[in-house]
Design a protein around this motif. Sequence first.
Motif, PDB file in Angstrom:
ATOM      1  N   ASN A 181      68.082  52.096  45.911  1.00 56.23           N
ATOM      2  CA  ASN A 181      67.335  51.790  44.694  1.00 56.23           C
ATOM      3  C   ASN A 181      68.235  51.035  43.735  1.00 56.23           C
ATOM      4  O   ASN A 181      69.457  50.976  43.919  1.00 56.23           O
ATOM      5  CB  ASN A 181      66.817  53.079  44.042  1.00 56.23           C
ATOM      6  CG  ASN A 181      67.947  53.966  43.553  1.00 56.23           C
ATOM      7  OD1 ASN A 181      68.422  53.822  42.425  1.00 56.23           O
ATOM      8  ND2 ASN A 181      68.405  54.900  44.405  1.00 56.23           N
ATOM      9  N   GLY A 182      67.628  50.467  42.713  1.00 54.76           N
ATOM     10  CA  GLY A 182      68.431  49.742  41.752  1.00 54.76           C
ATOM     11  C   GLY A 182      67.588  49.119  40.656  1.00 54.76           C
ATOM     12  O   GLY A 182      66.396  49.417  40.500  1.00 54.76           O
ATOM     13  N   THR A 183      68.224  48.242  39.898  1.00 58.15           N
ATOM     14  CA  THR A 183      67.571  47.542  38.802  1.00 58.15           C
ATOM     15  C   THR A 183      67.868  46.055  38.917  1.00 58.15           C
ATOM     16  O   THR A 183      68.809  45.650  39.618  1.00 58.15           O
ATOM     17  CB  THR A 183      68.065  48.060  37.440  1.00 58.15           C
ATOM     18  OG1 THR A 183      69.480  47.800  37.327  1.00 58.15           O
ATOM     19  CG2 THR A 183      67.801  49.546  37.295  1.00 58.15           C
ATOM     20  N   ALA A 184      67.063  45.255  38.232  1.00 55.73           N
ATOM     21  CA  ALA A 184      67.271  43.806  38.265  1.00 55.73           C
ATOM     22  C   ALA A 184      66.611  43.184  37.048  1.00 55.73           C
ATOM     23  O   ALA A 184      65.698  43.759  36.445  1.00 55.73           O
ATOM     24  CB  ALA A 184      66.690  43.204  39.545  1.00 55.73           C
ATOM     25  N   VAL A 185      67.076  42.008  36.679  1.00 57.16           N
ATOM     26  CA  VAL A 185      66.415  41.230  35.637  1.00 57.16           C
ATOM     27  C   VAL A 185      65.182  40.541  36.206  1.00 57.16           C
ATOM     28  O   VAL A 185      64.161  40.403  35.528  1.00 57.16           O
ATOM     29  CB  VAL A 185      67.397  40.184  35.052  1.00 57.16           C
ATOM     30  CG1 VAL A 185      66.674  39.239  34.111  1.00 57.16           C
ATOM     31  CG2 VAL A 185      68.540  40.888  34.326  1.00 57.16           C
ATOM     32  N   ARG A 186      65.256  40.212  37.485  1.00 62.39           N
ATOM     33  CA  ARG A 186      64.154  39.498  38.124  1.00 62.39           C
ATOM     34  C   ARG A 186      64.167  39.844  39.602  1.00 62.39           C
ATOM     35  O   ARG A 186      65.234  39.964  40.222  1.00 62.39           O
ATOM     36  CB  ARG A 186      64.346  37.990  37.915  1.00 62.39           C
ATOM     37  CG  ARG A 186      63.460  37.077  38.735  1.00 62.39           C
ATOM     38  CD  ARG A 186      63.977  35.662  38.591  1.00 62.39           C
ATOM     39  NE  ARG A 186      63.356  34.746  39.559  1.00 62.39           N
ATOM     40  CZ  ARG A 186      62.467  33.820  39.250  1.00 62.39           C
ATOM     41  NH1 ARG A 186      62.087  33.650  37.992  1.00 62.39           N
ATOM     42  NH2 ARG A 186      61.968  33.031  40.176  1.00 62.39           N
ATOM     43  N   SER A 187      62.984  40.041  40.177  1.00 62.98           N
ATOM     44  CA  SER A 187      62.885  40.263  41.627  1.00 62.98           C
ATOM     45  C   SER A 187      61.793  39.387  42.193  1.00 62.98           C
ATOM     46  O   SER A 187      60.783  39.120  41.516  1.00 62.98           O
ATOM     47  CB  SER A 187      62.600  41.732  41.953  1.00 62.98           C
ATOM     48  OG  SER A 187      61.259  42.071  41.653  1.00 62.98           O
ATOM     49  N   GLN A 188      62.019  38.940  43.419  1.00 65.35           N
ATOM     50  CA  GLN A 188      61.059  38.059  44.076  1.00 65.35           C
ATOM     51  C   GLN A 188      60.893  38.505  45.517  1.00 65.35           C
ATOM     52  O   GLN A 188      61.879  38.673  46.255  1.00 65.35           O
ATOM     53  CB  GLN A 188      61.538  36.609  44.027  1.00 65.35           C
ATOM     54  CG  GLN A 188      60.530  35.606  44.575  1.00 65.35           C
ATOM     55  CD  GLN A 188      60.998  34.174  44.380  1.00 65.35           C
ATOM     56  OE1 GLN A 188      62.098  33.927  43.879  1.00 65.35           O
ATOM     57  NE2 GLN A 188      60.169  33.219  44.768  1.00 65.35           N
ATOM     58  N   GLN A 189      59.634  38.702  45.914  1.00 62.38           N
ATOM     59  CA  GLN A 189      59.339  39.062  47.297  1.00 62.38           C
ATOM     60  C   GLN A 189      58.751  37.839  47.984  1.00 62.38           C
ATOM     61  O   GLN A 189      57.702  37.329  47.603  1.00 62.38           O
ATOM     62  CB  GLN A 189      58.359  40.242  47.357  1.00 62.38           C
ATOM     63  CG  GLN A 189      58.082  40.736  48.765  1.00 62.38           C
ATOM     64  CD  GLN A 189      57.194  41.966  48.787  1.00 62.38           C
ATOM     65  OE1 GLN A 189      56.789  42.468  47.744  1.00 62.38           O
ATOM     66  NE2 GLN A 189      56.889  42.449  49.991  1.00 62.38           N
ATOM     67  N   PHE A 190      59.448  37.374  49.050  1.00 64.49           N
ATOM     68  CA  PHE A 190      59.039  36.154  49.734  1.00 64.49           C
ATOM     69  C   PHE A 190      57.945  36.420  50.765  1.00 64.49           C
ATOM     70  O   PHE A 190      57.106  35.572  51.015  1.00 64.49           O
ATOM     71  CB  PHE A 190      60.233  35.493  50.405  1.00 64.49           C
ATOM     72  CG  PHE A 190      61.330  35.134  49.440  1.00 64.49           C
ATOM     73  CD1 PHE A 190      61.172  34.083  48.541  1.00 64.49           C
ATOM     74  CD2 PHE A 190      62.509  35.852  49.411  1.00 64.49           C
ATOM     75  CE1 PHE A 190      62.177  33.746  47.657  1.00 64.49           C
ATOM     76  CE2 PHE A 190      63.525  35.530  48.525  1.00 64.49           C
ATOM     77  CZ  PHE A 190      63.353  34.482  47.637  1.00 64.49           C
ATOM     78  N   ASP A 191      58.014  37.578  51.407  1.00 65.93           N
ATOM     79  CA  ASP A 191      56.973  37.990  52.346  1.00 65.93           C
ATOM     80  C   ASP A 191      57.065  39.505  52.474  1.00 65.93           C
ATOM     81  O   ASP A 191      57.733  40.149  51.660  1.00 65.93           O
ATOM     82  CB  ASP A 191      57.120  37.282  53.703  1.00 65.93           C
ATOM     83  CG  ASP A 191      58.496  37.436  54.318  1.00 65.93           C
ATOM     84  OD1 ASP A 191      59.085  38.534  54.226  1.00 65.93           O
ATOM     85  OD2 ASP A 191      58.995  36.454  54.905  1.00 65.93           O
ATOM     86  N   ALA A 192      56.448  40.069  53.484  1.00 68.62           N
ATOM     87  CA  ALA A 192      56.397  41.526  53.594  1.00 68.62           C
ATOM     88  C   ALA A 192      57.759  42.140  53.845  1.00 68.62           C
ATOM     89  O   ALA A 192      57.937  43.349  53.626  1.00 68.62           O
ATOM     90  CB  ALA A 192      55.435  41.933  54.713  1.00 68.62           C
ATOM     91  N   ASN A 193      58.761  41.359  54.283  1.00 69.99           N
ATOM     92  CA  ASN A 193      60.038  41.931  54.681  1.00 69.99           C
ATOM     93  C   ASN A 193      61.238  41.377  53.927  1.00 69.99           C
ATOM     94  O   ASN A 193      62.327  41.942  54.029  1.00 69.99           O
ATOM     95  CB  ASN A 193      60.266  41.710  56.187  1.00 69.99           C
ATOM     96  CG  ASN A 193      59.238  42.422  57.039  1.00 69.99           C
ATOM     97  OD1 ASN A 193      59.091  43.629  56.946  1.00 69.99           O
ATOM     98  ND2 ASN A 193      58.520  41.668  57.866  1.00 69.99           N
TER      99      ASN A 193
END
Length: 822
Positions: A181-193
């Motif tokens: 687990n963690g934290t981020a300023v920004r996250s992006q999911q490109f696909d299911a994996n």
Amino acid sequence: MKPTPPLRSLPPRRLLAIAASAALLSSPSVYAGTQNKKPKATLDGSEVVCPLGTFLCPQRPDNFALCRPNGMLEFYDPFLSKDSSLRDTAKTYVWSDHVESPDQVIYHLTGHVKTVRADQELHADVADYNSDTTDYDARGNVHYQEATHLVSADHVVGNTNNSTTLATGNVRFQMLDSHGNGTAVRSQQFDANRSRYSVATYSTCDIGRHIWEIRAKKIDTDENTGRGVARDATMNLYGIPFLYTPYMSFPLNNDRQSGFLYPYFEHTGNAGYQFRIPYYFNLAPNYDATLTPRYYSLRGVMLSGEARYLFPKTSGTFDFEFLPNDLYNDQKITPTSIDTQGQQRYLYRFVNNTSLWPGWSLNTNITRASDQNYLHDFGDDLFSLSTSLLPSSMYLNGAGNWWSASLGGDIFQNVNPAEPNTVEPYKRLPRATFNADIPFWRWYDVGITSEAVSFHKFDSVEGNRLDLNPYIDADFQGPWWFIRPKLTYRYTTYSLDAGYKNYNAYGPIGSGTVSPFTQSNPSRSLPIVSLDEGLIFERNTSMFDTNYTQTLEPRLYYLYAPYRNQNNLPLFDTGLMSFDDWMLFAPNQFSGADRQMNANNLTAAVTTRLLDDGGVERLSATFGQIRYFTPQLVQVPEAPTTNWASSDYVAELSSQLNDQWTMSTEYLWNPNTRRTELGTFTVQRRLGFDGVLNFSYRFRQNLQLTGPNVEAYQKLVEQYDISAVYPLTDRWRLIGDWTYSVMDKRTVEAVAGVQYEGCCVKLSVVARHYVTGYDGVITTLPPGQVGPGSDTAVMFELEFKGMGAFSGQTDSILRRDILGYQ
């Protein structure tokens, strides 16, 4: 035609959690050169407790039982589907307090917005949703969950069909398969994996309580490969940075992955300081390899490695260690050892098992070293340092319902620098065996055990031997009795070498006397008759308010073998065995076929057992002795001449009256010399869930020939051993082991340490002091020879759960030294 079985996967390798530059924090390891294999981690803390009395317990898997029960992000829904394959056909369900729709495609949702499709669930204060494209824009307390992870943020936009998201503002994430687990300023999911987290942290500790964490400019995760990659990363422990690396690859699960394994330092007196950094190659599900460059401060650069393979009909491993140029100017350890400076040094082992066709297999086990000093120079544990012979063998084995056969050979290599190479046993090349046991009628069997061997050894008598043992036996038995008569005819014949090494040029091995071998084809034949019979009585009894079934099992074993003079037979692979409990019912006191004892003996023994209501044996006690009615005429050189009326008294007792205690003891007393020849005592006490306390005592002495017609007892071993794993709390435990040799008035090995296990970290600090050059007995050597020394090591191991370890391989040492250690 039977279908070809699928390829099985090799066991997993644990991968390095950090960059190779972290090797400076690692520590000593054991000699074996292979990495331990750990089972998969568990989120619920479930594991199997090692049974009492188990010699080597499996490693405990990583688990997160000490983490907070609500360790997931607070919005986690345990009832949501975990099957992401249902997304393509699943309907999307939408709830909210208010809905506005300017058309039938775009919806503006406000107030407790919730959307669910298969394993996907989204919560927000406000959301815009396009039912045609499945695009969404969620704002305010956004919570998103799917099969593999959780994300919360202030603002999330994405597409449910493509499994893409872009989250910004107070991003938090949780990986459900790895506790990461963690934290981020920004996250992006490109696909299911595949996902990317910018200006992020990552840890497997409790959310909000990170003992350690990775802080990186960018973290990429890929569930397909099971790897995470952090760039411009810093490792922090309790908020204090201790390692920076521009690139870091770490595992997201315990699947096998190519990458660096545990780096470590070690130190031995014969090789100096050593650094190793293994690299693991995950080549395929059924084969892999590991290469380990090593640097020794005294001896130079070494390359070692291991290759493993597993196919439907064959499996095996190949291990090697190679030092191209030994730099150390080492003094000779003994007059028989060699100077290895400037020499190539190596050790290799090849083990292979191949199924050729139904019932037949080829089994290979070859181990060789460059010289007899190798294990002394490069070993750093008592097992390798006390190894004196390296055996190698290759056999074609076959078996059926009533028969078995083998064809192959055995060779040996001396790796004891204190002994000349003449101590190597004979090469048995080739060697063939055939055994059969054919039942007929109701009670009877007819069979044969046979062996044909060719023996080879420099400067010794050589030749071939054929040993045939046809027999007929029966097994009459009922619920409370058994009678097992057996009639064997033993025929042994030799063909001694009369050519280059004439058989009559050699006396008995080690005797220094004139050769008794006056025939090139001596032989021996004799019948052997035995009768084994016993009774089994039962009664109900109680002890400590527990009901038991008690048995009383008297047993008689009669053995008859007429005397044959065998002084004209060579001693290829035969010696007098030390008397032990199993020899009460053995047809021969010699190993190998070169000697067959004469016998007119009767063994009387009695055993009693306590069985609980579940049939578990809680107590067993045995007492027995052999009575000799005729003199023991068959002897071997350099062994005392025994002509006794009876054998040692044998007494055994083992008990496990409950699941917390186990005890075993064995005692041998010789009434002819009125001396104790063997005494052992072992007791084990379980302490809590994973604690254990052990105490053992070992004593052995044998009557030996110490001079011409002079016999005396020689003590072989007398040792005490105390070991413990003592849990102070559910997180802290103390580790200790002490082995003391009474004969040598010296500590053979001492281990002391402390271990801590928290939610996401394990810490071990272990100090170890051990004797080097130890072969079981520490003796005073002649002047000019270097005796056993000692070495001390402090091992430090820090493991970040779910990531890997700064490892000194302490587990392998502790599991070997402490009975029941997990």
